[in-house]
Motif scaffolding. Sequence first.
Motif, mmCIF file in Angstrom:
data_model
loop_
_atom_site.group_PDB
_atom_site.id
_atom_site.type_symbol
_atom_site.label_atom_id
_atom_site.label_comp_id
_atom_site.label_asym_id
_atom_site.label_seq_id
_atom_site.Cartn_x
_atom_site.Cartn_y
_atom_site.Cartn_z
ATOM 1 N N PRO A 117 -50.755 -79.884 63.713
ATOM 2 C CA PRO A 117 -49.923 -81.102 63.755
ATOM 3 C C PRO A 117 -50.525 -82.174 62.841
ATOM 4 O O PRO A 117 -51.751 -82.265 62.693
ATOM 5 N N ASP A 118 -49.689 -82.978 62.238
ATOM 6 C CA ASP A 118 -50.123 -84.108 61.404
ATOM 7 C C ASP A 118 -51.221 -83.700 60.424
ATOM 8 O O ASP A 118 -52.243 -84.386 60.267
ATOM 9 N N PHE A 119 -51.005 -82.589 59.742
ATOM 10 C CA PHE A 119 -51.988 -82.097 58.782
ATOM 11 C C PHE A 119 -51.785 -82.822 57.453
ATOM 12 O O PHE A 119 -50.668 -82.914 56.947
ATOM 13 N N MET A 120 -52.876 -83.346 56.885
ATOM 14 C CA MET A 120 -52.763 -84.139 55.661
ATOM 15 C C MET A 120 -53.013 -83.281 54.432
ATOM 16 O O MET A 120 -53.990 -82.545 54.347
ATOM 17 N N GLU A 131 -50.938 -89.140 50.016
ATOM 18 C CA GLU A 131 -51.296 -88.473 51.257
ATOM 19 C C GLU A 131 -50.029 -88.178 52.050
ATOM 20 O O GLU A 131 -49.280 -89.095 52.395
ATOM 21 N N CYS A 132 -49.804 -86.879 52.321
ATOM 22 C CA CYS A 132 -48.615 -86.463 53.054
ATOM 23 C C CYS A 132 -49.064 -85.739 54.330
ATOM 24 O O CYS A 132 -50.062 -85.016 54.330
ATOM 25 N N TYR A 133 -48.301 -85.965 55.419
ATOM 26 C CA TYR A 133 -48.661 -85.381 56.712
ATOM 27 C C TYR A 133 -47.534 -84.466 57.187
ATOM 28 O O TYR A 133 -46.345 -84.779 57.024
ATOM 29 N N PHE A 134 -47.952 -83.301 57.821
ATOM 30 C CA PHE A 134 -46.968 -82.312 58.238
ATOM 31 C C PHE A 134 -47.371 -81.697 59.577
ATOM 32 O O PHE A 134 -48.560 -81.487 59.855
ATOM 33 N N ASP A 135 -46.336 -81.397 60.376
ATOM 34 C CA ASP A 135 -46.488 -80.449 61.479
ATOM 35 C C ASP A 135 -46.004 -79.104 60.909
ATOM 36 O O ASP A 135 -44.841 -78.994 60.489
ATOM 37 N N PHE A 136 -46.871 -78.079 60.855
ATOM 38 C CA PHE A 136 -46.446 -76.827 60.231
ATOM 39 C C PHE A 136 -47.026 -75.612 60.954
ATOM 40 O O PHE A 136 -48.007 -75.723 61.698
ATOM 41 N N VAL A 156 -42.322 -79.629 59.349
ATOM 42 C CA VAL A 156 -41.649 -80.926 59.538
ATOM 43 C C VAL A 156 -42.583 -81.994 58.978
ATOM 44 O O VAL A 156 -43.750 -82.097 59.398
ATOM 45 N N GLU A 157 -42.092 -82.756 58.027
ATOM 46 C CA GLU A 157 -42.954 -83.807 57.460
ATOM 47 C C GLU A 157 -43.068 -84.970 58.452
ATOM 48 O O GLU A 157 -42.070 -85.477 58.968
ATOM 49 N N THR A 158 -44.309 -85.395 58.694
ATOM 50 C CA THR A 158 -44.581 -86.492 59.650
ATOM 51 C C THR A 158 -45.242 -87.683 58.971
ATOM 52 O O THR A 158 -45.845 -88.520 59.634
ATOM 53 N N THR A 159 -45.116 -87.729 57.631
ATOM 54 C CA THR A 159 -45.812 -88.799 56.893
ATOM 55 C C THR A 159 -45.419 -90.182 57.396
ATOM 56 O O THR A 159 -46.281 -91.027 57.709
ATOM 57 N N ASP A 160 -44.105 -90.434 57.490
ATOM 58 C CA ASP A 160 -43.651 -91.767 57.923
ATOM 59 C C ASP A 160 -44.102 -92.073 59.349
ATOM 60 O O ASP A 160 -44.549 -93.179 59.656
ATOM 61 N N LYS A 162 -46.672 -90.736 60.937
ATOM 62 C CA LYS A 162 -48.129 -90.909 60.980
ATOM 63 C C LYS A 162 -48.533 -92.289 60.469
ATOM 64 O O LYS A 162 -49.383 -92.967 61.059
ATOM 65 N N LYS A 163 -47.900 -92.720 59.378
ATOM 66 C CA LYS A 163 -48.228 -94.037 58.840
ATOM 67 C C LYS A 163 -47.834 -95.141 59.822
ATOM 68 O O LYS A 163 -48.545 -96.138 59.971
ATOM 69 N N ALA A 164 -46.688 -94.965 60.484
ATOM 70 C CA ALA A 164 -46.253 -95.964 61.462
ATOM 71 C C ALA A 164 -47.221 -96.023 62.637
ATOM 72 O O ALA A 164 -47.587 -97.101 63.114
ATOM 73 N N VAL A 165 -47.646 -94.829 63.116
ATOM 74 C CA VAL A 165 -48.597 -94.787 64.229
ATOM 75 C C VAL A 165 -49.921 -95.424 63.818
ATOM 76 O O VAL A 165 -50.519 -96.209 64.565
ATOM 77 N N ASP A 166 -50.395 -95.066 62.616
ATOM 78 C CA ASP A 166 -51.654 -95.650 62.130
ATOM 79 C C ASP A 166 -51.538 -97.151 61.973
ATOM 80 O O ASP A 166 -52.460 -97.909 62.311
ATOM 81 N N ALA A 167 -50.388 -97.598 61.434
ATOM 82 C CA ALA A 167 -50.193 -99.041 61.249
ATOM 83 C C ALA A 167 -50.170 -99.745 62.597
ATOM 84 O O ALA A 167 -50.738 -100.832 62.763
ATOM 85 N N LEU A 168 -49.500 -99.102 63.581
ATOM 86 C CA LEU A 168 -49.455 -99.683 64.918
ATOM 87 C C LEU A 168 -50.849 -99.743 65.529
ATOM 88 O O LEU A 168 -51.230 -100.731 66.162
ATOM 89 N N LYS A 169 -51.624 -98.679 65.296
ATOM 90 C CA LYS A 169 -52.994 -98.651 65.821
ATOM 91 C C LYS A 169 -53.839 -99.753 65.190
ATOM 92 O O LYS A 169 -54.575 -100.468 65.871
#
Length: 683
Positions: A117-120, A131-136, A156-160, A162-169
């Motif tokens: 999950p969320d592999f960069m 940097e792109c993130y994926f569940d694969f 499934v690309e999770t880049t957006d 992941k960035k939103a979660v990181d930004a929220l964190k």
Amino acid sequence: MKQLLNNNDLYFFSGGGEMGSSIRSKDWSKSPLGDPAEWPQSLKTTVAIMLNNPFGMYIAWGDEYTQLYNDGYRPILGAAKHPQALGISTRETFKEVWHIIGDMFDGVMKGKAVGFPDFMLPLERNGYAEECYFDFAYSPIMKSDGNVGGVLVTVVETTDKKKAVDALKVSEERFRAMADNIPNLAWMVDANGWVYWYNKKWYDYTGTTPDQMQTSGWEPFHDSKELPKVLENWKRSLETEQPFEMIFPLKGADGIFRFFLTRMLPLRNPAGKIYQWFGSNTDITERIEAAEKLKESEQNLRNTITQAPVAMCILKGDDFVVDLANTLMIELWGKQPEKILGKPIFEGLPEAKDQGLEALVEGVYKTGKTFLAYGRPVNLPRNGVIETTYINFVYEAYRGEKGTITGVIAVAVDVTEQVLANQKIESEVIKRTSELAETNYKLQKSNAELEQFAYIASHDLQEPLRKISNFVNLLDNKLTSVDEQSKNYIQKIQASTERMTTLIRDVLAYSELVKFQENFETLDLNKVIESILPDFELAIEEKNASIVVDTLPEIAAIPLQMSQLFSNLLSNSLKYASAHKRLEIKISASLLNENEKKEASFDPNIAYCKIQFSDNGIGFSKEHADKVFQIFQRLHGKSEYAGTGIGLSICKKIAQNHQGDINAFGSSVQGAIFNIVLPLQQQ
């Protein structure tokens, strides 16, 4: 290819949207995969599944990892890799990350599926590395012979996300860091009402740790008497989703309760649903104590006004509502109390309108400058008839917290009889002057008589006392043999006469200070002290007093008033010396710093000096620090210490006349300290 599609063997190429069309139009015979009709059945089946799946899917077949992919996978490739990626090797398409994914592909070809999950992956799919993130998941595609023919990638690309979660964190960490450094206690509550986070100030104040708070909760830090009401309001806020606001005490690590203004606000998601609450406690103990002191001070003022021997009232606000008036003022107005109390003065007393008084009161309210008038004629009701009344009055700004003007204090004395008497005298003088105009001698005599009368009229309070004192002294000297009780009576008359004389003199001195004068001079305060010390030589010697005077500054001041100020303070220290230790008096000076000016609400652009008189006498208690400056207020009986209770009031008025102030600190152990703050130059 259209002919091929008619062949039932190529059913796996049907559908697939844009990528299905691209796959069908490609000449696969020139690729490592060869003629599609001869592809392994497992590849055909996987292609059919892939083309008709809405999720991103990708096939890497054979040792060369030849690529096929669907519409869902196309955005992952980006403009730099699509459409070139179709039919070529994965090693070529993803060469920038092959050192990361190559071993995984090789492992799948050996039958080992992987997923993350969320592999960069740092892909270059749009002309630059990002940097792109994926569940694969990488799954092996088995051939009919049991060997692995290729790799099926479901992604499934999770880049957006992941960035939103990181930004929220990051945002939450930043918020918590900020909340840790605000001066308030702060905390966060989940949607169910559980406080799951406290800031550093909370732990510092309560002396607890995060583990302790999660175990004990916040209830133990509340006053048990107040807690039920807090819980009731807390529950109501959670149920109604309305903000919480309340003032209550909280116990600190030292076991002492302090008062806090507590607020809790809901935080809502875009749909309007509360996902958490943010709360804070603001320490308002000093504010409450200050409000209590202000309330006490105002009550003292109201008591003073009620009991004052002259007519006094307080007019509140810019419409000058009669907030308080003593009996003498009500009588002066000629109204029943209910007709005027609680109403604007010129509404309750319309007879006073259009006589110029409105402008005078407004001027004091707006500028803060005191207004005085002597013998001013005012038309007021008397027994249902409007009569002219002559009044001596003072309008002075009434100040609330931090010196803000909130109204006007009025002091009035009915001098109608004196004015009419003076008018009658003046009329008589004119008449006599006319009759005796034939001789200069008679004119001079008439003028002399008039001056004598004016002198007598201005001192008519002191003359009877002088006679009483003289006759009592004569009586005392003449009676050589009288009983002890008679002697006691005579001594009491003498003491009362002396006290009344002193009282009248001090009252006259105080009243003179109200007549503010502009005759300021550059004055060396060292010389002022030097000039008054000889007047106290006998008292200093009797008390065996030590007086230490530091270097004092030069200021712009009224010389006579400065002498009065220092004399009264020095006299006060000598009067209240302790009988158990040698009296020590120290006079020092310093400049006010910016913080001291701000705390006292002084003009930050003006230089002020602080003159301090300190002694080790009997002092006074803390609660009497303001009372000592009130006129006629005494902390000791007249049998213990002589005085009228006006001396320090005179000091207060002198300081105010110089645009300064005076305060006092007392202790029965350490003595008394008086701080006089004066500007170095008058504006």
